[in-house]
Scaffold this motif. Structure first.
Motif, PDB file in Angstrom:
ATOM      1  N   ARG A 193       0.836  -1.208   0.000  1.00 26.95           N
ATOM      2  CA  ARG A 193       0.000   0.000   0.000  1.00 26.95           C
ATOM      3  C   ARG A 193       0.872   1.259   0.000  1.00 26.95           C
ATOM      4  NH1 ARG A 193      -5.053  -1.074   4.212  1.00 26.95           N
ATOM      5  NH2 ARG A 193      -5.491  -3.233   3.573  1.00 26.95           N
ATOM      6  N   ILE A 194       1.919   1.237   0.807  1.00 23.78           N
ATOM      7  CA  ILE A 194       2.816   2.388   0.892  1.00 23.78           C
ATOM      8  C   ILE A 194       3.519   2.628  -0.438  1.00 23.78           C
ATOM      9  CG2 ILE A 194       4.956   3.226   1.945  1.00 23.78           C
ATOM     10  CD1 ILE A 194       2.609   3.467   3.831  1.00 23.78           C
ATOM     11  N   ALA A 195       4.036   1.554  -1.043  1.00 24.12           N
ATOM     12  CA  ALA A 195       4.753   1.677  -2.314  1.00 24.12           C
ATOM     13  C   ALA A 195       3.829   2.152  -3.429  1.00 24.12           C
ATOM     14  CB  ALA A 195       5.389   0.338  -2.686  1.00 24.12           C
ATOM     15  N   ALA A 196       2.575   1.698  -3.397  1.00 23.89           N
ATOM     16  CA  ALA A 196       1.624   2.090  -4.438  1.00 23.89           C
ATOM     17  C   ALA A 196       1.355   3.589  -4.425  1.00 23.89           C
ATOM     18  CB  ALA A 196       0.311   1.324  -4.253  1.00 23.89           C
ATOM     19  N   GLU A 197       1.532   4.215  -3.282  1.00 22.07           N
ATOM     20  CA  GLU A 197       1.330   5.663  -3.155  1.00 22.07           C
ATOM     21  C   GLU A 197       2.591   6.457  -3.502  1.00 22.07           C
ATOM     22  OE1 GLU A 197      -1.450   7.359  -2.300  1.00 22.07           O
ATOM     23  OE2 GLU A 197      -2.635   5.503  -2.213  1.00 22.07           O
TER      24      GLU A 197
ATOM     25  N   ILE B 188      -2.188   5.956   6.280  1.00 22.11           N
ATOM     26  CA  ILE B 188      -2.340   4.603   5.723  1.00 22.11           C
ATOM     27  C   ILE B 188      -2.050   3.548   6.785  1.00 22.11           C
ATOM     28  CG2 ILE B 188      -1.411   2.971   4.038  1.00 22.11           C
ATOM     29  CD1 ILE B 188      -0.837   5.379   2.215  1.00 22.11           C
ATOM     30  N   THR B 189      -0.985   3.761   7.549  1.00 22.41           N
ATOM     31  CA  THR B 189      -0.593   2.785   8.573  1.00 22.41           C
ATOM     32  C   THR B 189      -1.636   2.715   9.682  1.00 22.41           C
ATOM     33  OG1 THR B 189       1.737   3.256   8.119  1.00 22.41           O
ATOM     34  CG2 THR B 189       1.231   2.123  10.183  1.00 22.41           C
ATOM     35  N   ARG B 190      -2.171   3.858  10.078  1.00 23.85           N
ATOM     36  CA  ARG B 190      -3.193   3.886  11.125  1.00 23.85           C
ATOM     37  C   ARG B 190      -4.420   3.083  10.703  1.00 23.85           C
ATOM     38  NH1 ARG B 190      -4.612   8.853  10.728  1.00 23.85           N
ATOM     39  NH2 ARG B 190      -2.744   9.652  11.762  1.00 23.85           N
ATOM     40  N   GLU B 191      -4.850   3.282   9.454  1.00 22.93           N
ATOM     41  CA  GLU B 191      -6.010   2.547   8.948  1.00 22.93           C
ATOM     42  C   GLU B 191      -5.717   1.048   8.859  1.00 22.93           C
ATOM     43  OE1 GLU B 191      -6.708   4.404   5.218  1.00 22.93           O
ATOM     44  OE2 GLU B 191      -7.441   6.298   6.095  1.00 22.93           O
ATOM     45  N   PHE B 192      -4.517   0.700   8.426  1.00 17.67           N
ATOM     46  CA  PHE B 192      -4.140  -0.705   8.299  1.00 17.67           C
ATOM     47  C   PHE B 192      -4.113  -1.378   9.659  1.00 17.67           C
ATOM     48  CE2 PHE B 192      -1.043  -4.162   8.083  1.00 17.67           C
ATOM     49  CZ  PHE B 192      -1.490  -4.856   6.969  1.00 17.67           C
ATOM     50  N   CYS B 193      -3.541  -0.692  10.655  1.00 13.96           N
ATOM     51  CA  CYS B 193      -3.480  -1.273  12.002  1.00 13.96           C
ATOM     52  C   CYS B 193      -4.877  -1.468  12.579  1.00 13.96           C
ATOM     53  CB  CYS B 193      -2.638  -0.381  12.917  1.00 13.96           C
ATOM     54  SG  CYS B 193      -0.865  -0.462  12.578  1.00 13.96           S
ATOM     55  N   ALA B 194      -5.784  -0.547  12.267  1.00  9.85           N
ATOM     56  CA  ALA B 194      -7.162  -0.694  12.737  1.00  9.85           C
ATOM     57  C   ALA B 194      -7.800  -1.942  12.123  1.00  9.85           C
ATOM     58  CB  ALA B 194      -7.962   0.554  12.374  1.00  9.85           C
ATOM     59  N   GLU B 195      -7.501  -2.189  10.855  1.00 14.45           N
ATOM     60  CA  GLU B 195      -8.037  -3.381  10.193  1.00 14.45           C
ATOM     61  C   GLU B 195      -7.524  -4.662  10.852  1.00 14.45           C
ATOM     62  OE1 GLU B 195      -6.962  -3.213   6.100  1.00 14.45           O
ATOM     63  OE2 GLU B 195      -7.854  -1.218   5.784  1.00 14.45           O
ATOM     64  N   LYS B 196      -6.275  -4.642  11.284  1.00 15.71           N
ATOM     65  CA  LYS B 196      -5.646  -5.827  11.848  1.00 15.71           C
ATOM     66  C   LYS B 196      -5.790  -5.922  13.371  1.00 15.71           C
ATOM     67  CE  LYS B 196      -3.976  -7.253   7.912  1.00 15.71           C
ATOM     68  NZ  LYS B 196      -4.393  -8.538   7.290  1.00 15.71           N
ATOM     69  N   GLY B 197      -6.384  -4.931  13.985  1.00 14.55           N
ATOM     70  CA  GLY B 197      -6.541  -4.958  15.440  1.00 14.55           C
ATOM     71  C   GLY B 197      -5.245  -4.731  16.193  1.00 14.55           C
ATOM     72  N   ILE B 198      -4.335  -3.977  15.589  1.00 12.41           N
ATOM     73  CA  ILE B 198      -3.044  -3.692  16.218  1.00 12.41           C
ATOM     74  C   ILE B 198      -3.111  -2.310  16.876  1.00 12.41           C
ATOM     75  CG2 ILE B 198      -0.563  -3.392  15.817  1.00 12.41           C
ATOM     76  CD1 ILE B 198      -0.894  -5.065  13.259  1.00 12.41           C
ATOM     77  N   PRO B 199      -2.842  -2.203  18.174  1.00  9.01           N
ATOM     78  CA  PRO B 199      -2.868  -0.893  18.831  1.00  9.01           C
ATOM     79  C   PRO B 199      -1.862   0.068  18.180  1.00  9.01           C
ATOM     80  CG  PRO B 199      -2.791  -2.653  20.460  1.00  9.01           C
ATOM     81  CD  PRO B 199      -2.549  -3.287  19.128  1.00  9.01           C
ATOM     82  N   TYR B 200      -2.366   1.222  17.777  1.00  6.03           N
ATOM     83  CA  TYR B 200      -1.543   2.249  17.147  1.00  6.03           C
ATOM     84  C   TYR B 200      -1.724   3.509  17.981  1.00  6.03           C
ATOM     85  CZ  TYR B 200      -0.056   5.542  13.434  1.00  6.03           C
ATOM     86  OH  TYR B 200       0.564   6.530  12.699  1.00  6.03           O
TER      87      TYR B 200
END
Length: 348
Positions: A28-32, A309-321
Motif C-alpha cells: 500500500r505504501i509503495a503504491a502511493e 495509511i498505517t493507522r487505517e491498516f493497524c485498525a483493520e488488523k486490530g493492532i494498537p496504534y
C-alpha cells in the motif's frame, strides 16, 4: 481523531503472526509512491540549515562583546539540532539511495558541522532500530544512568540505582549534559573495532572542535565565551532529548521471551506525536515514529501520508496504534520514569 490512551500497550493475541501483514502494508505504501526520493525537498532543507549555520557564526562576530550573544547561543542550539536531524536522514538513506554519498554527507554534517561521530551514532542507532525498547538489545534503553523497566530497576546498582530512585526529577537536568555526552562518546568510539573510518572521523571531529572553540573565544571575552558555550551545549542537549524521548519512552518494553513479528515490534514500541507543520519541522519528522521505524528510508515529507495509511491498516488488523499530543507525550515519559523507579524506592 480518536486515539488509544495507552502508554504500555498489551501484546495482542495476533502478536505471534506471519510477516505477511507488513508485506501487505508495504504494498500500500509503495503504491502511493511514498518511498520515492524527494531531491527538491532535501536540497531546500539542506540550503536552509547550512545558511542558518553559517549565518549564526557570522552573527557571532557581528554582535561583538555583548550579553545578547546568549540569545544567539539559544538560536545556535536549534541550528545544531537541525544539523543532527539532517544527518539522521542521511544515515537512513532518505536523501541519497547510495551508501557512499550518504556516508560522506553524514560525516560532514555530523562530525564536521555538529561535532558528533557519524560512525558511532550509526552503529548505535542501527541496533536501536532492529530491537526498539528491547531490554537487552536496544542501546537506547540500556540501564546506564536511567532504568526503563521495573526489571532493570530491581537489578540496578551504583549510580544507576541512586539516580533511578528520583529519575523522573533528574531527567531534564541530565539532558543538560547530553551535548557533552555525545562529544565524549564520539571520541571514545574512535578506538572501537566497529568504527569503519576512525582516522577520517577523528580528523573531522578535531577540526570541528578547534573551529568551534576558536571562533567563540576569538569573538568573545573569556567570561562571555564560556557562558555562550554553556548555554549552547545545555540547550542542544535539551532540544535533542525533547525530540527523541517521546518516540519510545513509556511504550511497550520488549523482553526476551516475547515473540513479535516486525510490524508489531515496531508499532507497539513507538509513539507518534501530533502537532501539524510546526511539530513536523521542530522534530524533523521523527514525530511520525511508527512510520519511520517501519520504513526508515522513507523521506520526511512522505511520513504524514504514510501515517494515515498505517493507522487505517493497524485498525483493520486490530493492532494498537498510539499517537498523542506533544505535552501529553512528555507527561507519559515522566510518569513512566517515576513508575519504573518504584522498585528502587521501595527497596525491592
Amino acid at each position: 481523531m480518536p486515539t488509544q490512551p495507552l502508554t504500555m500497550p498489551e501484546v495482542p493475541a495476533q502478536a505471534v503472526a506471519s510477516g505477511s501483514d507488513f508485506a501487505q502494508l508495504s504494498r500500500r505504501i509503495a503504491a502511493e509512491g511514498l518511498l520515492d526520493r524527494r531531491p527538491g525537498y532535501y536540497t531546500v532543507r539542506a540550503a536552509l540549515v547550512l545558511a542558518a549555520f553559517l549565518g549564526g557564526w557570522y552573527a557571532l562576530f557581528a554582535l561583538g562583546d555583548t550579553w545578547w550573544q546568549l540569545g544567539l547561543a539559544v538560536a545556535m542550539s536549534v541550528v545544531f539540532a537541525q544539523v543532527a536531524l539532517f544527518s539522521h536522514d542521511l544515515a537512513h538513506r532518505q536523501v541519497f539511495t547510495r551508501r557512499v554519498p550518504s556516508e560522506v554527507g553524514g560525516r560532514i554534517a555530523a562530525n564536521l558541522l555538529m561535532g558528533m561521530s557519524y560512525g558511532w551514532w550509526m552503529n548505535k542507532h542501527t541496533r536501536h532500530h532492529a530491537n526498539p525498547n528491547h531490554e537487552e538489545r536496544d542501546p537506547d534503553v540500556a540501564p546506564e544512568l536511567l532504568v526503563w523497566s521495573k526489571r532493570q530497576a530491581r537489578k540496578a546498582s551504583g549510580l544507576a540505582r541512586f539516580i533511578g530512585r528520583r529519575q523522573a526529577y533528574l531527567f531534564v537536568p541530565l539532558l543538560l549534559l547530553e551535548g557533552l555526552n555525545l562529544s565524549f562518546n564520539s571520541f571514545k568510539a574512535l578506538r572501537s573495532p566497529t568504527m569503519k573510518r576512525p582516522v577520517v572521523e577523528g580528523v573531522l571531529l578535531v577540526v570541528h572542535f578547534v573551529a568551534y572553540f576558536g571562533l567563540v573565544f576569538a569573538a568573545l571575552p573569556v567570561g562571555k565565551a564560556v557562558a555562550f558555550l554553556a548555554v549552547h551545549q545545555a540547550l542542544l542537549g535539551i532540544y535533542l532529548g525533547c525530540v527523541f524521548a517521546p518516540n519510545h519512552k513509556g511504550m511497550l518494553m520488549v523482553t526476551p521471551e516475547m515473540k513479535l513479528d516486525f510490524l508489531r515490534r515496531q508499532v507497539l514500541t513507538s509513539r507518534n506525536v501530533r502537532g501539524g507543520a510546526v511539530i513536523d519541522s521542530v522534530m524533523g519528522g521523527l514525530n511520525y515514529q511508527v512510520e519511520h521505524h517501519l520504513f526508515p528510508s522513507m523521506p520526511t515529507p512522505a511520513l504524514g501520508r504514510a501515517a494515515r495509511i498505517t493507522r487505517e491498516f493497524c485498525a483493520e488488523k486490530g493492532i494498537p496504534y498510539y499517537e498523542t499530543g506533544l505535552i501529553r507525550s512528555y507527561r507519559e515519559v515522566f510518569t513512566h520514569l517515576h513508575r519504573t523507579g518504584e522498585p528502587i524506592r521501595s527497596g525491592e
